[in-house]
Structures are given as structure tokens and as C-alpha cells.
Design a protein around this motif. Sequence first.
Motif, PDB file in Angstrom:
ATOM      1  N   VAL A  13      19.191  55.442   9.518  1.00 16.49           N
ATOM      2  CA  VAL A  13      19.132  56.568  10.471  1.00 16.49           C
ATOM      3  C   VAL A  13      18.389  57.855   9.964  1.00 16.49           C
ATOM      4  CG1 VAL A  13      20.719  57.987  11.782  1.00 16.49           C
ATOM      5  CG2 VAL A  13      21.125  55.673  11.665  1.00 16.49           C
ATOM      6  N   PHE A  14      18.730  58.264   8.634  1.00 19.08           N
ATOM      7  CA  PHE A  14      18.222  59.122   8.276  1.00 19.08           C
ATOM      8  C   PHE A  14      16.738  59.135   8.159  1.00 19.08           C
ATOM      9  CE2 PHE A  14      16.526  61.331   4.402  1.00 19.08           C
ATOM     10  CZ  PHE A  14      16.921  62.737   4.836  1.00 19.08           C
ATOM     11  N   SER A  15      16.076  58.053   7.618  1.00 22.58           N
ATOM     12  CA  SER A  15      14.934  57.776   7.567  1.00 22.58           C
ATOM     13  C   SER A  15      14.068  57.733   8.971  1.00 22.58           C
ATOM     14  CB  SER A  15      14.583  56.422   6.837  1.00 22.58           C
ATOM     15  OG  SER A  15      14.955  55.287   7.467  1.00 22.58           O
ATOM     16  N   ARG A  16      14.783  57.271  10.034  1.00 23.23           N
ATOM     17  CA  ARG A  16      14.156  57.373  11.329  1.00 23.23           C
ATOM     18  C   ARG A  16      14.215  58.707  11.806  1.00 23.23           C
ATOM     19  NH1 ARG A  16      16.760  53.215  15.275  1.00 23.23           N
ATOM     20  NH2 ARG A  16      15.500  51.662  13.919  1.00 23.23           N
ATOM     21  N   PHE A  17      15.151  59.413  11.760  1.00 26.03           N
ATOM     22  CA  PHE A  17      15.273  60.768  12.458  1.00 26.03           C
ATOM     23  C   PHE A  17      14.549  61.719  11.641  1.00 26.03           C
ATOM     24  CE2 PHE A  17      18.423  58.547  15.002  1.00 26.03           C
ATOM     25  CZ  PHE A  17      17.708  58.508  16.313  1.00 26.03           C
ATOM     26  N   VAL A  18      14.564  61.904  10.469  1.00 27.55           N
ATOM     27  CA  VAL A  18      14.157  62.888   9.492  1.00 27.55           C
ATOM     28  C   VAL A  18      12.750  62.789   9.229  1.00 27.55           C
ATOM     29  CG1 VAL A  18      14.690  64.144   7.550  1.00 27.55           C
ATOM     30  CG2 VAL A  18      16.515  63.563   8.752  1.00 27.55           C
ATOM     31  N   MET A  19      12.561  61.264   8.756  1.00 27.45           N
ATOM     32  CA  MET A  19      11.172  61.085   8.070  1.00 27.45           C
ATOM     33  C   MET A  19      10.266  60.502   9.222  1.00 27.45           C
ATOM     34  SD  MET A  19      12.335  59.728   4.126  1.00 27.45           S
ATOM     35  CE  MET A  19      12.469  58.224   4.585  1.00 27.45           C
ATOM     36  N   GLY A  20      10.929  60.123  10.177  1.00 27.31           N
ATOM     37  CA  GLY A  20       9.854  59.842  11.214  1.00 27.31           C
ATOM     38  C   GLY A  20       9.822  58.373  11.547  1.00 27.31           C
ATOM     39  N   SER A  21      10.261  57.647  10.310  1.00 24.73           N
ATOM     40  CA  SER A  21       9.789  56.169  10.698  1.00 24.73           C
ATOM     41  C   SER A  21      11.006  55.328   9.835  1.00 24.73           C
ATOM     42  CB  SER A  21       8.749  55.541   9.857  1.00 24.73           C
ATOM     43  OG  SER A  21       8.606  55.793   8.225  1.00 24.73           O
ATOM     44  N   SER A  22      11.455  54.151  10.192  1.00 24.28           N
ATOM     45  CA  SER A  22      12.581  53.575   9.531  1.00 24.28           C
ATOM     46  C   SER A  22      11.977  52.204   9.111  1.00 24.28           C
ATOM     47  CB  SER A  22      13.405  52.864  10.670  1.00 24.28           C
ATOM     48  OG  SER A  22      12.892  52.176  11.595  1.00 24.28           O
ATOM     49  N   THR A  23      12.693  51.569   7.901  1.00 23.73           N
ATOM     50  CA  THR A  23      12.358  50.623   7.198  1.00 23.73           C
ATOM     51  C   THR A  23      12.853  49.294   7.792  1.00 23.73           C
ATOM     52  OG1 THR A  23      14.302  50.973   5.761  1.00 23.73           O
ATOM     53  CG2 THR A  23      12.377  51.977   5.296  1.00 23.73           C
ATOM     54  N   SER A  24      12.120  48.188   7.781  1.00 20.24           N
ATOM     55  CA  SER A  24      12.755  46.805   8.247  1.00 20.24           C
ATOM     56  C   SER A  24      13.664  46.368   7.269  1.00 20.24           C
ATOM     57  CB  SER A  24      11.532  45.868   8.646  1.00 20.24           C
ATOM     58  OG  SER A  24      10.835  45.722   7.378  1.00 20.24           O
ATOM     59  N   TRP A  25      13.521  46.650   6.189  1.00 23.57           N
ATOM     60  CA  TRP A  25      14.701  45.983   5.210  1.00 23.57           C
ATOM     61  C   TRP A  25      16.001  46.373   5.426  1.00 23.57           C
ATOM     62  CZ3 TRP A  25      17.572  48.769   2.020  1.00 23.57           C
ATOM     63  CH2 TRP A  25      17.160  50.103   1.623  1.00 23.57           C
ATOM     64  N   SER A  26      16.066  47.541   5.946  1.00 22.75           N
ATOM     65  CA  SER A  26      17.409  48.173   5.696  1.00 22.75           C
ATOM     66  C   SER A  26      18.146  47.488   7.000  1.00 22.75           C
ATOM     67  CB  SER A  26      17.366  49.687   6.028  1.00 22.75           C
ATOM     68  OG  SER A  26      16.675  50.116   7.067  1.00 22.75           O
ATOM     69  N   GLU A  27      17.660  47.357   8.207  1.00 23.50           N
ATOM     70  CA  GLU A  27      18.068  46.523   9.395  1.00 23.50           C
ATOM     71  C   GLU A  27      18.569  44.972   9.137  1.00 23.50           C
ATOM     72  OE1 GLU A  27      17.002  45.247  13.814  1.00 23.50           O
ATOM     73  OE2 GLU A  27      15.803  46.600  12.868  1.00 23.50           O
ATOM     74  N   GLU A  28      17.732  44.683   8.248  1.00 25.23           N
ATOM     75  CA  GLU A  28      17.989  42.981   7.715  1.00 25.23           C
ATOM     76  C   GLU A  28      19.025  42.935   6.879  1.00 25.23           C
ATOM     77  OE1 GLU A  28      14.216  41.564   6.569  1.00 25.23           O
ATOM     78  OE2 GLU A  28      13.154  41.115   8.400  1.00 25.23           O
ATOM     79  N   LEU A  29      19.239  43.938   5.935  1.00 27.55           N
ATOM     80  CA  LEU A  29      20.178  43.888   4.822  1.00 27.55           C
ATOM     81  C   LEU A  29      21.676  44.140   5.690  1.00 27.55           C
ATOM     82  CD1 LEU A  29      21.251  43.373   1.934  1.00 27.55           C
ATOM     83  CD2 LEU A  29      20.546  45.920   1.742  1.00 27.55           C
ATOM     84  N   ALA A  30      21.357  45.202   6.467  1.00 28.65           N
ATOM     85  CA  ALA A  30      22.737  45.275   7.284  1.00 28.65           C
ATOM     86  C   ALA A  30      23.249  44.260   8.044  1.00 28.65           C
ATOM     87  CB  ALA A  30      22.735  46.640   8.403  1.00 28.65           C
TER      88      ALA A  30
END
Length: 163
Positions: free
Chosen positions: A38-55
Motif C-alpha cells: 500500500v505504501f509503495s502504491r500510494f507514495v512511490m506510485g508503483s506497487s510490486t507484484s511479489w508482495s501481492e503473491e507473498l500475501a
Amino acid sequence: MGKLYSICSNAMDRLNKVIGYVLALFLSVMVAVIFYQVFSRFVMGSSTSWSEELARILMLYIILLGAAIAIRRGQLLAVEVLPDILKGNAKRNLSIITNVFSALFCAILVFYGYGLALNVSSQTLPGLGVSMFWMYFALPFGGLLILVNAVFNIWSIIREVKK
């Protein structure tokens, strides 16, 4: 027979305690990973795919490991109308029957879940780069732990009846 039951009871309690610690660890890691996403998506502007898969993988393990502890404690969701109406032997027999059906379902889950995990073992998760086997392995692993707890519940109920 009483000594064997005592040894198995202590082993089950220790196993479930370890599972509880693993659950706490997995939940903590999952919260941290989702917070990072969530932090990377809203603050840095892009999210990582690995974090969704790991969750997602951690959530699968949390659900199945938690179900193993819940079945031992009798805390799974259930319709309590019939058990509340029944008394004595009928109530115990119903408890045995429900645990037998849970054990049978979990035996099927272990058998077919392991086959499914082997079938997808050659595929990899794109974000994490690990085999999909580890995601699908949650089914036989969690099913086995639920099965062991269900069988121990049946043993405990039968043992109570004989007293």
C-alpha cells in the motif's frame, strides 16, 4: 492406554502451540508486506507484484493452519442447533460423526492437494520466482494437520465415553 493418550495429548498440545507461533509470524509478515504494498502504491506510485503473491500465499497457510487449531479447540464455525438439542450419548455420537467427516474430507484434501501441488510444480510464480508447488502445498500440509487434530478429537471423545 492412558499413558499413550497422555503422551499423544502432550505432543498435540506442543504441535498446536508451534502452529500458533507460526501463525503469529505469518500474520505479522503478511501485515508488513501488505503495508509495504500500500505504501509503495500510494507514495512511490508503483506497487510490486511479489508482495501481492507473498500475501496471498501467507493467507492460504494462515487459513489452513488456523483451521487445524480451531478444529482441536472446537472453535470452527458450526450450526449448534442439533448439538444443543441432543444430550449424553447422542451428543457425543454426533461429535464423533462430525469429526469423522472432517477427517475424511481432510484425507481427500491431502491426497488430491498433494497431486495438485505436484502438477503445478513446474510453473513459477512470476513475482516471487518460486515454484507454484509451495503455494499449493498449503492444501496437503494444512489438511494433514487438520486430519491429525480431528483424529485426536475422535480418540478423546471415545476415551471420555469409556471412563
